[in-house]
Design a protein around this motif. Structure first.
Motif: not given
Length: 912
Positions: A38-60
């Motif tokens: 993560l830095g200027f002009g960069t990003g991370v996309v977390i892809a997952a099926a329902w319930g696999a923990g993408k929101s959990f990872m985002l929160s972390r």
């Protein structure tokens, strides 16, 4: 730039199968890797099926960023409001602020375009989560839209998640359960059902807390009727099932009832497209490395059944009946499949079912259904299946299952009657008779007149003419057991070792021999032979417990019994409780899948023992009560004496004396069948009861009495009981005199550590005591370690080494506080070792503390008597008792304790 990460989660099943914690370590590396991206002009996309923990990872990730003072703005997309959310963010966006977008796949066309343009123009670093499957029930999400612009038009990295690892799942469950202590099996059932989904882990934990345990049942329970599912779980899961076709739904329900099955088998039943769709949508799991390659939990099926048309489901299952019977005939002899078919046949007594082929084939399927019902702890269903089978055809296997069902319903006489009167004509196949004989020998342990029952069993079994060699082996095994009960160890061990050496001995007899040898080797101090027996038995048991390799329920249970006893005695001889818990947790996941009551109870017993050894008596009580509940009304009730024994100790430690005495009363019913180590355990339970009631003198005398009756060869037990007597105030010199000289044979680690502590205390050698304390701590004997540090503290003071004394005392205090023994009177668990851990003065009564404190400032006995309104003789008695408990030879040494113990001074009162 497009970078698709190869790093991701794997489901916890693989982690446990490999016996490692690599997935959670991988998770930590992944978090660090994404943060570095993560830095200027960069990003991370977390892809997952329902319930696999993408929101959990985002929160972390957000938590980690905020911990280093990074400003983060969060957009949680909720369908139709997404455009307004994006516009509000763009209007108020701050420079150098990172954006976190949860469920970016649910953005509207307009919102997605606005957000993408903003990110490109401003170079704002971002984290986004997206679903890898069509979204359901989220307003008007983008369907089929290519979201790849998030990582193709921006310098971002996509990571695909598949679920959290086992350690992370355990932490989520523990956090969600709060103060409620879930037992090891319930925790494993939750983790297994959630399959790596943080969301389901939390919700299933809450459901278990609300219902006082696991409520969804297993594949057998589902086969005979769905469980009640909480409205919260239905509300959460039902939308995810909304787009399934009727065929998908039926497949999901039937597969849940069948349990793990081979992938080719599943595709023959439902078609490749249906199975692959369910795998892709993560409703079922596929493990190509397993014979049983497709599996699903019972949650989705229970939710579907809660809202399904019963007529439709019944029709679909009737259509599948023919297919299941064909597969069973082809050799796919799944007990769950037999239960599904048997449930349809059980109440149909108009003759042979049309799809069965022949009465013998139908009876075999019903027999397998009865076997599964018995193992799952449902004896009434088992009897129903077995009776229906017997009406079609009689075989040893059917009689076995019917006998098991009756025994589990406490009709032990009826269970014996079936076996003793079995028709001679049915005993033509050796394998069937081996299983029947094995069950018969297990049943005999339930009867008070064992010798008479055993003679009848051997006579009848010999009349079959198929298992005479096994009858001979059983006679040797039972004779050896009698020798051990009578403490004739040499003869008993010799009989058992000969059985092991004979190549013709069956796997079950070998395991039962090893199970008997483990305590015998412990008792006689044969450390090397013990290690060899445990290694050999664990290898053999593991092979037999593996899928499909156990010959019969009795072989599986013999394997479980060995693992249980070896685990308990490994704990006695020096294995850390954390190691035992790791073994128990790993096995719990397999046991939860099988639904075998004996296996689940064994997990609870090992977990309860490990918790008790580790000073967590509350958790031990939860585990052992769960075990008692599981075995009640099942053939696994043979484990009851062991459960009662451990419950007696646990309740005594928790100062629930009345309940502990009630357990001892129940144990008395098993008096004629106790082994020496069980008798020793019961005696120690009485000592613990005396301690919890405050009568430490009686407890100390009981320890000495036990030591007098022990065989001198039983070095571990002798050292343990004398060490406890020392902790209760017996002088070290007397305990060492009773120990005598060390035997020439190598002793187990616990024996060596405890004996070294006693000999160091007798010599008043502070440095040896410190070393002994370190050794005791390294093998998980924390209370004993604290006691050794306390004695080292006293010895250092006697030689004027104040700094070393403080160091020893600090170590003891840290042990006590770290284990939670000093939080409250209820947490002290009443054992003198733990009291000593918080302060060397904690062993003294309130009056001894008062008298000692005054003596330490120079008051004479007469002056103390006048101040406290006591007689001089009473004061002398209190000072003598205080010196005895603290190991102080002179009055001046007693004063040293009050002057130099941290937290205590002459003008105050030491805490109790």
């Amino acid at each position: 730039m497009t970078v698709t990460s190869a790093v991701g989660y794997s489901a916890f099943h693989i982690e446990v199968a490999e016996g490692s914690s690599t997935l959670d370590a991988e998770r930590e590396r992944l978090v660090s890797h994404l943060l570095s991206r993560l830095g200027f002009g960069t990003g991370v996309v977390i892809a997952a099926a329902w319930g696999a923990g993408k929101s959990f990872m985002l929160s972390r990730l957000v938590t980690e960023l905020r911990s280093v003072d990074t400003q983060v703005s969060i957009i949680k997309v909720r369908g139709a409001r997404s455009t307004k959310l994006v516009l509000d963010y763009i209007q108020h966006a701050q420079p150098n602020q990172l954006l976190a977008i949860d469920d970016a796949h649910a953005l509207s066309d307009e919102a997605f375009t606005l957000l993408l343009n903003h990110l490109v123009e401003t170079g704002t670093p971002f984290i986004a989560t997206i679903s890898t499957e069509p979204s359901r029930g989220q307003g008007e999400p983008l369907r089929g839209r290519d979201l790849s612009a998030l990582w193709t038009d921006l310098d971002s990295e996509r990571v695909d998640l598949k679920g959290v690892g086992y350690d992370e799942a355990t932490r989520i469950v523990n956090e969600a359960s709060g103060k409620v202590q879930l037992d090891a099996v319930t925790r494993a059932q939750i983790i297994g059902e959630a399959a790596g989904s943080p969301l389901l882990l939390r919700e299933l934990t809450q459901a278990a807390v609300d219902s006082d345990g696991w409520s969804l049942g297993d594949s057998f329970s589902l086969a005979v009727g769905p469980a009640v599912v909480s409205s919260r779980l239905i509300e959460l899961v039902a939308p995810q099932l909304g787009e399934l076709t009727e065929r998908d739904r039926v497949a999901l329900i039937v597969l849940a009832k069948l349990g793990p099955v081979a992938y080719p088998w599943a595709t023959r039943l439902f078609g490749t497209d249906v199975i692959n769709t369910l795998v892709r949508r993560r409703f079922i799991r596929r493990n190509p490395g397993s014979v049983e390659g497709v599996s699903t939990g019972v949650l989705y099926a229970n939710v579907l059944l809660a809202d399904a048309d019963p007529v439709f489901i019944a029709k679909c299952e009737r259509d599948l009946e023919q297919a299941l019977v064909c597969l069973i005939r082809d050799g796919a002899d799944s007990p769950e499949a037999c239960v599904v078919v048997g449930t349809l046949w059980a109440n149909d007594e108009d003759g042979t079912p049309a799809t069965a082929g022949s009465p013998a084939e139908a009876a075999r399927i019903l027999e397998r259904a009865a076997e599964r019902a018995n193992s799952a702890g449902h004896p009434i269903s088992a009897e129903l299946f077995a009776r229906r089978a017997r009406a079609l055809h009689t075989s040893p296997g059917i009689l076995e299952q019917l006998s098991r069902a009756r025994a589990a319903q406490r009709d032990v006489h009826g269970a014996f009657e079936l076996l003793e009167n079995s028709p001679a004509a049915i005993h033509t196949e050796r394998e069937n008779d081996i299983r029947l004989l094995s069950w018969w020998m297990t049943l005999i342990q339930w009867d008070g007149d064992r010798e008479s029952r055993r003679r009848t069993c051997f006579d009848v079994a010999r009349s079959w003419g198929t298992v005479n060699d096994l009858v001979d082996d059983w006679e040797v095994l039972t004779s050896a057991g009698s020798e051990l009960v009578e403490s004739r160890y040499a003869r008993g061990i010799d009989h058992l070792e000969r059985l092991l050496e004979a190549r013709s001995t069956s796997p079950e007899i070998r395991l039962r021999s090893l199970t008997a040898l483990v305590p015998a080797y412990v008792y006689t101090g044969r450390a090397r032979e013990l290690d060899t027996a445990i290694d050999l038995g664990r290898t053999l048991a593991s092979e037999l417990i593996a899928v499909g390799s156990a010959d019969s329920p009795e072989v599986r249970h013999a394997s479980l019994e060995f693992l249980l006893h070896s685990g308990l005695f490994r704990g006695l001889t020096g294995t850390r409780s954390s190691t035992l818990m790791k073994d128990a947790n790993s096995f719990a996941l397999k046991a939860a899948d099988s639904g075998d009551v004996a296996a689940l109870a064994c997990v609870n017993i090992v977990a309860g023992h490990a918790a008790l050894v580790g000073g967590r008596a509350d958790q031990a009580l939860s585990e052992l009560l769960a075990a008692a509940k599981r075995v009640e009304g099942t053939t696994a009730a043979i484990l009851t004496p062991l459960i009662l024994l451990l419950l007696t100790h646990t309740l005594a430690v928790l100062k629930q004396s009345d309940s502990a005495r009630a357990m001892r009363t129940r144990l008395a019913a098993f008096e004629n069948t106790r082994s020496p180590w069980q008798s020793f355990g019961e005696d120690l339970g009485l000592v613990q009861l005396l301690i919890s009631s405050g009568d430490t003198d009686a407890a100390r005398q009981k320890c000495l009495s036990i030591a007098d009756t022990l065989d001198r060869r039983c070095r571990l037990m002798l050292v343990r009981v004398l060490h406890l007597a020392y902790a209760l105030g017996e002088p070290a010199k007397k305990t060492v005199a009773q120990l005598g000289c060390p035997p020439p044979v190598e002793q187990c680690e616990v024996t060596r550590a405890l004996e070294e502590h006693l000999r160091a205390a007798d010599a008043a050698d502070a440095f040896r005591l410190d070393a002994a304390a370190t050794h005791l701590q390294s093998i998980g004997l924390f209370a004993e370690s604290a006691l050794a540090y306390g004695a080292a503290h006293v010895a250092h003071l006697a030689h004027g080494r104040t700094e070393a004394a403080t160091s020893s005392f600090t170590a003891a205090s840290h042990l006590a506080q770290g284990r939670g023994w000093t939080d409250s009177p209820g947490q002290r668990h009443a054992t003198p070792q733990l009291q000593m851990a918080s302060s060397p003065l904690a062993l003294l009564t309130k009056r001894e503390l008062e008298v000692g404190r005054l003596a330490s400032v120079g008051l004479s006995n007469a002056e103390i008597a006048e101040r406290l309104y006591l007689s001089v003789r009473t004061v002398e008695s209190h000072i003598l008792q205080a010196r005895k408990k603290l190991g102080a030879g002179r009055r001046t040494e007693l004063a040293l304790h009050f002057r130099h113990t941290p937290g205590t001074h002459a003008g105050g009162t030491s805490h109790r």
